[in-house]
Design an enzyme around this catalytic site. Structure first.
Site, short mmCIF file in Angstrom:
data_model
loop_
_atom_site.label_atom_id
_atom_site.label_comp_id
_atom_site.label_asym_id
_atom_site.label_seq_id
_atom_site.Cartn_x
_atom_site.Cartn_y
_atom_site.Cartn_z
N LYS A 156 0.82 -1.22 0.00
CA LYS A 156 0.00 0.00 0.00
C LYS A 156 0.85 1.26 0.00
CE LYS A 156 -4.46 -1.63 1.58
NZ LYS A 156 -5.52 -1.59 2.59
N LYS B 180 -4.35 -10.55 -6.72
CA LYS B 180 -5.63 -10.84 -6.06
C LYS B 180 -6.72 -9.89 -6.55
CE LYS B 180 -5.99 -8.09 -2.02
NZ LYS B 180 -6.11 -7.74 -0.66
N LYS C 261 -11.07 -4.51 -4.77
CA LYS C 261 -12.00 -3.45 -5.18
C LYS C 261 -11.28 -2.14 -5.46
CE LYS C 261 -13.52 -3.08 -0.34
NZ LYS C 261 -13.76 -4.25 0.44
P1 TYM Z 1 -10.73 -6.30 3.62
O1 TYM Z 1 -11.82 -5.31 3.81
O2 TYM Z 1 -9.62 -5.94 2.70
O3 TYM Z 1 -11.34 -7.67 3.13
C1 TYM Z 1 -12.39 -8.31 3.84
C2 TYM Z 1 -12.19 -9.82 3.77
O4 TYM Z 1 -12.18 -10.27 2.42
C3 TYM Z 1 -11.03 -11.05 2.18
N1 TYM Z 1 -10.61 -10.88 0.78
C4 TYM Z 1 -10.43 -11.88 -0.10
N2 TYM Z 1 -10.55 -13.22 0.03
C5 TYM Z 1 -10.31 -13.96 -1.06
N3 TYM Z 1 -9.93 -13.45 -2.25
C6 TYM Z 1 -9.80 -12.11 -2.44
N4 TYM Z 1 -9.44 -11.62 -3.61
C7 TYM Z 1 -10.04 -11.26 -1.32
N5 TYM Z 1 -10.01 -9.91 -1.13
C8 TYM Z 1 -10.36 -9.70 0.16
C9 TYM Z 1 -9.99 -10.55 3.15
O5 TYM Z 1 -8.98 -11.50 3.40
C10 TYM Z 1 -10.84 -10.26 4.38
O6 TYM Z 1 -11.03 -11.44 5.14
N6 TYM Z 1 -7.97 -5.69 7.76
C11 TYM Z 1 -9.15 -6.32 7.21
C12 TYM Z 1 -10.40 -5.91 7.96
C13 TYM Z 1 -10.29 -6.12 9.41
C14 TYM Z 1 -10.33 -7.37 10.10
C15 TYM Z 1 -10.20 -7.05 11.46
C16 TYM Z 1 -10.44 -8.69 9.68
C17 TYM Z 1 -10.17 -5.15 10.34
N7 TYM Z 1 -10.10 -5.69 11.58
C18 TYM Z 1 -10.18 -8.04 12.44
C19 TYM Z 1 -10.43 -9.68 10.66
C20 TYM Z 1 -10.29 -9.35 12.01
C21 TYM Z 1 -9.32 -5.91 5.76
O7 TYM Z 1 -8.82 -4.92 5.35
O8 TYM Z 1 -10.14 -6.73 5.03
#
Ligand code: TYM
Length: 329
Positions: free
Chosen positions: A111, A193, A196
């Protein structure tokens, strides 16, 4: 009962990757576990947000989670910023995590390379906040996609270090990462990957895309020139990714999918994947539109969720404050 926590950032409409990698599993886990699901709005602030859009996306995220099967009678659904104890524990964890370990986070490296004009402190300490999200509830399991596993490992390290330095306080959380679909790849560049934040709109499917858009995006999906539907992720990342998506929604094993499309071209295969995804998303989209139209209903659930989560989180932060030596009157 074991406890689950997970979160998702309201940085826009969820992708098929978010759904397959994470959200799809959240609903399934509700019968067996005590679940807390969170819209991680504070995490979203690590990149610049338009305030009105962030607010809108936060409600939309909650509505989408409800549409995807999160049951507010069974689970707590809340917005991260509504439970201030997360931020309080974040500070404690910032002071208990090292520059070196935070520097090694691949997401931080990615990032900061992508937004060199905004490598802010929050982006750097993001995993400490994520650790706080998880550990403040003593969550046992964290259902996430593969890209979050390094952050989860750091949360375990922080928990262990704190327990050793003070006294046993935090449960060491385990990841719950499914074998299938833990990393859904971009349709345009299948070695990256699906995300969005990708500028190429054809690289991802959004949960709100209509059937035409879904079929079109799969039709354009990058494959290879072999012309054979065969599962080989390293050699054929595009086709294998589509097979993965097809597997998730049909339950068909890879060998079965290979047989189904034997002697057929990629055109037929992509059409079948597109139809399957569109059919799977249609009922969720219907629910989403219905729920989103009722703002009072969504806000009511988030209010209750925040109250329930705060009860748990406030107790933990008091305990932690005491352990680290903050004066309590
Ligand atoms: P975020 O918002 O980027 O994504 C949410 C969830 O979606 C999964 N994900 C994917 N899984 C498979 N293939 C993909 N292409 C793909 N893109 C996204 C992510 O692995 C995630 O599980 N930091 C986290 C949010 C968060 C969180 C937490 C998660 C904040 N606090 C505590 C678990 C526990 C995040 O940015 O996810």
């Amino acid at each position: 009962r074991k406890r689950i926590l997970s979160g998702i950032q309201p940085t826009g409409t969820f992708t098929l990757g978010n759904y397959i990698g994470a959200v799809r599993n959240w609903a399934k886990l509700q019968d067996e576990f005590d679940c807390l699901y969170m819209v991680a709005d504070l995490h979203a602030l690590t990149v610049r947000q338009v305030p009105a859009e962030l607010r809108r996306h936060t409600r939309e995220a909650a509505a989408m989670l409800l549409a995807a099967g999160i049951d507010p009678k069974q689970s707590l659904l809340f917005v991260q910023s509504h439970v201030p104890a997360h931020t309080q524990l974040n500070w404690i964890f910032c002071c208990n995590s090292q520059f070196g370990e935070l520097s090694r986070m691949t997401q931080f490296k990615d990032k900061s390379a992508k937004h060199p004009d905004n490598v802010n402190g929050g982006l750097f300490t993001y995993p400490a906040l994520m650790a706080a999200d998880i550990l403040i509830y003593n969550a046992d399991l964290v259902p996430v996609g593969q890209d979050q596993t390094q952050h989860l490992e750091l949360a375990r390290n922080i928990a262990q270090r704190f327990n050793n330095a003070y006294s046993p306080t935090f449960t060491l959380p385990e990841g719950y990462v499914t074998k299938e679909g833990a990393k859904i790849m971009s349709l345009a560049e299948p070695t990256r990957k699906m995300s969005k934040s990708d500028t190429n709109q054809n690289s991802f499917v959004l949960m709100t895309d209509d059937k035409d858009a879904i079929l079109r995006k799969f039709k354009r999906a990058v494959t290879d020139s072999e012309g054979v539907v065969r599962y080989a992720p390293a050699e054929k990342p595009g086709v294998s990714n589509l097979m993965c998506i097809y597997n998730v929604f049909t339950g068909k094993e890879m060998a079965e999918i290979e047989r189904e499309f034997e002697g057929k071209g990629y055109g037929d295969f992509k059409q079948a994947v597109g139809e399957t995804v569109a059919d799977a998303l249609a009922p969720i989209q219907g629910e989403y539109n219905r729920i989103l139209a009722d703002t009072a209903y969504v806000d009511g659930i988030l209010t209750e969720g925040a109250a329930g989560a705060s009860r748990l989180a406030d107790r933990m932060i008091q305990k932690v404050y005491k352990k680290v030596g903050l004066l309590q009157l």
